[in-house]
Design a protein around this motif. Structure first.
Motif, PDB file in Angstrom:
ATOM      1  N   ALA A  56      25.916  30.154  44.888  1.00  0.00           N
ATOM      2  CA  ALA A  56      26.758  29.597  43.920  1.00  0.00           C
ATOM      3  C   ALA A  56      27.538  30.557  43.192  1.00  0.00           C
ATOM      4  O   ALA A  56      26.995  31.689  42.897  1.00  0.00           O
ATOM      5  N   ILE A  57      28.530  30.177  42.466  1.00  0.00           N
ATOM      6  CA  ILE A  57      29.127  30.894  41.482  1.00  0.00           C
ATOM      7  C   ILE A  57      29.170  30.141  40.328  1.00  0.00           C
ATOM      8  O   ILE A  57      29.524  29.053  40.091  1.00  0.00           O
ATOM      9  N   THR A  58      28.688  30.783  38.876  1.00  0.00           N
ATOM     10  CA  THR A  58      28.648  30.142  37.720  1.00  0.00           C
ATOM     11  C   THR A  58      29.502  31.081  36.680  1.00  0.00           C
ATOM     12  O   THR A  58      29.393  32.277  36.668  1.00  0.00           O
ATOM     13  N   VAL A 107      27.358  40.171  39.446  1.00  0.00           N
ATOM     14  CA  VAL A 107      28.038  39.836  38.061  1.00  0.00           C
ATOM     15  C   VAL A 107      29.264  40.586  37.719  1.00  0.00           C
ATOM     16  O   VAL A 107      29.276  41.816  37.621  1.00  0.00           O
ATOM     17  N   VAL A 108      30.401  39.848  37.900  1.00  0.00           N
ATOM     18  CA  VAL A 108      31.833  40.587  37.539  1.00  0.00           C
ATOM     19  C   VAL A 108      32.300  40.175  36.324  1.00  0.00           C
ATOM     20  O   VAL A 108      31.934  39.081  35.711  1.00  0.00           O
ATOM     21  N   GLY A 109      32.967  41.200  35.697  1.00  0.00           N
ATOM     22  CA  GLY A 109      33.562  41.064  34.201  1.00  0.00           C
ATOM     23  C   GLY A 109      34.748  41.422  34.152  1.00  0.00           C
ATOM     24  O   GLY A 109      35.250  42.491  34.873  1.00  0.00           O
ATOM     25  N   PHE A 110      35.862  41.017  33.395  1.00  0.00           N
ATOM     26  CA  PHE A 110      36.944  41.640  33.038  1.00  0.00           C
ATOM     27  C   PHE A 110      37.553  40.960  31.677  1.00  0.00           C
ATOM     28  O   PHE A 110      36.982  40.049  31.092  1.00  0.00           O
ATOM     29  N   VAL A 111      38.632  41.551  31.194  1.00  0.00           N
ATOM     30  CA  VAL A 111      39.051  41.129  30.200  1.00  0.00           C
ATOM     31  C   VAL A 111      40.651  40.363  30.529  1.00  0.00           C
ATOM     32  O   VAL A 111      41.384  40.965  31.449  1.00  0.00           O
ATOM     33  N   ALA A 112      40.543  39.310  29.964  1.00  0.00           N
ATOM     34  CA  ALA A 112      41.590  38.346  30.525  1.00  0.00           C
ATOM     35  C   ALA A 112      42.881  38.878  30.084  1.00  0.00           C
ATOM     36  O   ALA A 112      43.001  39.390  28.815  1.00  0.00           O
ATOM     37  N   PRO A 113      43.869  39.065  30.884  1.00  0.00           N
ATOM     38  CA  PRO A 113      45.174  39.778  30.506  1.00  0.00           C
ATOM     39  C   PRO A 113      46.021  38.845  29.560  1.00  0.00           C
ATOM     40  O   PRO A 113      45.710  37.568  29.439  1.00  0.00           O
ATOM     41  N   PHE A 153      31.980  33.677  51.719  1.00  0.00           N
ATOM     42  CA  PHE A 153      32.969  33.737  50.693  1.00  0.00           C
ATOM     43  C   PHE A 153      32.744  32.732  49.536  1.00  0.00           C
ATOM     44  O   PHE A 153      32.747  31.519  50.047  1.00  0.00           O
ATOM     45  N   LEU A 154      33.153  33.135  48.314  1.00  0.00           N
ATOM     46  CA  LEU A 154      33.133  31.824  47.220  1.00  0.00           C
ATOM     47  C   LEU A 154      33.908  32.366  46.414  1.00  0.00           C
ATOM     48  O   LEU A 154      34.409  33.186  46.211  1.00  0.00           O
ATOM     49  N   GLU A 155      34.728  31.393  46.065  1.00  0.00           N
ATOM     50  CA  GLU A 155      35.912  31.365  45.000  1.00  0.00           C
ATOM     51  C   GLU A 155      35.845  30.663  43.699  1.00  0.00           C
ATOM     52  O   GLU A 155      35.139  29.555  43.612  1.00  0.00           O
ATOM     53  N   GLY A 156      36.098  31.460  42.432  1.00  0.00           N
ATOM     54  CA  GLY A 156      35.927  30.704  41.188  1.00  0.00           C
ATOM     55  C   GLY A 156      37.546  30.836  40.673  1.00  0.00           C
ATOM     56  O   GLY A 156      38.052  31.953  41.075  1.00  0.00           O
ATOM     57  N   VAL A 157      37.789  29.897  39.736  1.00  0.00           N
ATOM     58  CA  VAL A 157      39.318  29.869  39.270  1.00  0.00           C
ATOM     59  C   VAL A 157      38.988  30.082  37.697  1.00  0.00           C
ATOM     60  O   VAL A 157      38.224  29.418  36.974  1.00  0.00           O
TER      61      VAL A 157
END
Length: 128
Positions: free
Chosen positions: A40-42, A85-91, A119-123
């Protein structure tokens, strides 16, 4: 393939031709409609403001390898791209913009007993 209800191994043969040279290889592919692991992706979808910190978490019950990529939308540096766990600063954007992130999750190493990559995708919708 349609109609698969149980995990089945299929042989796949690839033939490569270059001029008069030919090469052939056969591999076995596992098709498992039930999935060997639960993933799962949350959150699977979220809305954030430009400049906000974004975090996506991929969960499973077993030790796996992870690789995150941005498949559509603005490209930004990803922190933790090889972890769950991935993270980034929204452009910065001027209109609401969707970013689709994909995580490849698999066993390391891939073996007959531990096959497959999932493969899982999140938006993430980034607002101005």
């Amino acid at each position: 393939p349609a109609g698969i209800t149980d995990a089945v191994f299929f042989p796949v043969t690839v033939l490569s031709t270059s001029g008069t040279q030919k090469s052939q290889a056969t591999i076995t592919v596992l098709v498992d409609p039930a999935g060997a692991i639960t993933l799962a992706i949350t959150p699977q979808a979220q809305s954030v403001q430009s400049g906000a910190t974004v975090t996506l978490n991929a969960t499973s019950g077993v030790k796996l390898f992870y690789q995150w990529t941005i498949v559509s939308g603005p490209t930004v540096p990803l922190g933790g791209a090889l972890t769950n766990v991935v993270g980034f600063v929204a452009p910065k954007v001027t209109v609401p913009t969707n970013m689709t992130l994909r995580v490849a999750i698999g066993y390391a190493p891939i073996t007959t007993a531990n096959p497959g990559v999932y493969f899982l995708e999140g938006v993430v919708t980034v607002n101005p």
